[in-house]
Design an enzyme around this catalytic site. Sequence first.
Site, short mmCIF file in Angstrom:
data_model
loop_
_atom_site.label_atom_id
_atom_site.label_comp_id
_atom_site.label_asym_id
_atom_site.label_seq_id
_atom_site.Cartn_x
_atom_site.Cartn_y
_atom_site.Cartn_z
N GLU A 130 -20.95 2.97 -28.48
CA GLU A 130 -20.12 1.77 -28.47
C GLU A 130 -18.69 2.09 -28.91
OE1 GLU A 130 -21.20 -0.76 -27.02
OE2 GLU A 130 -23.28 -0.13 -26.94
N HIS A 133 -16.68 3.33 -26.05
CA HIS A 133 -16.11 2.30 -25.18
C HIS A 133 -14.75 1.83 -25.72
CE1 HIS A 133 -19.19 1.85 -22.23
NE2 HIS A 133 -20.12 1.49 -23.08
N GLU A 188 -19.94 3.94 -18.64
CA GLU A 188 -21.14 4.19 -19.43
C GLU A 188 -21.36 5.69 -19.60
OE1 GLU A 188 -22.65 2.23 -21.17
OE2 GLU A 188 -22.68 0.23 -20.32
#
Length: 270
Positions: A130, A133, A188
């Site tokens: 995360e 990202h 991703e």
Amino acid sequence: MKKMAIGLLLLGAVCTVNAQKINLGKAVGVVSKGAKAFTFTNEDAIKLSKESVDYMDKNNQVAGPKDPYTIRLNKLFAKHKSQDGLTLNYKVYKVKDINAFACADGSVRVFSSLMDIMTDDELLAVIGHEIGHVKNQDTKDAMKSAYLKAAALDAASSASATVSTLNESQVGKMANAFLDASHSKKQESEADTYSYDFMKANNYNVVGAYRAFKKLALLSEGSTQSGFEKMFNSHPDSEKRAQAVKKRAEKDGLWKDPGTVTLPKTKLTS
């Protein structure tokens, strides 16, 4: 992301955000292709992310400082509050959904039910993903789309080409739309790479990333529980991604066969 992503309840003026309800729906409308022309900076994403997270923090049960979930998360990530040029803050939402997300402003939120099924190494891998990202500014695109939906704007025809102030109801809708967003396969994959590098650089067990994906794959098999649907939908092809981690770990000489990966029958946080 929850993607940062890490999909909540579509809000009306008197509704509250509840992370346990995952169904934004299509009522807000679809952002047109013209939205690409909209001026939206990373600074805008940071500002709107903070507004969204502040709203979610107010409308979800946040684990207190002495809660076992908070103690465990602090133990794992206290030294990563400043990571790769990012200033991060961590909290736990005590909800049944299996998810985690990070936002452009550095906010990282981990759901207690995810902590219940993930070991420390697995959690490090998931949250590292995360953070990836955020570092890669993937959350900027997600927040832009969420803002346009919440403000019911078509960027090609709106009166203003810049971000305007949202009312409380719109902020709630924006938070929901952000969590409902999904990243591209490329994003991703890059976040997976970031997570692996994060684990390796900090001398964590990279096999934790493999086990985490294996568990997500197990959760997806023939089940309809909403508790993990969001996490699985935002992280597709979990089995393939587990194998990608294994392949790289073998190449790096870091692979240690964990044996059969299973879901725990008791909570790993108590």
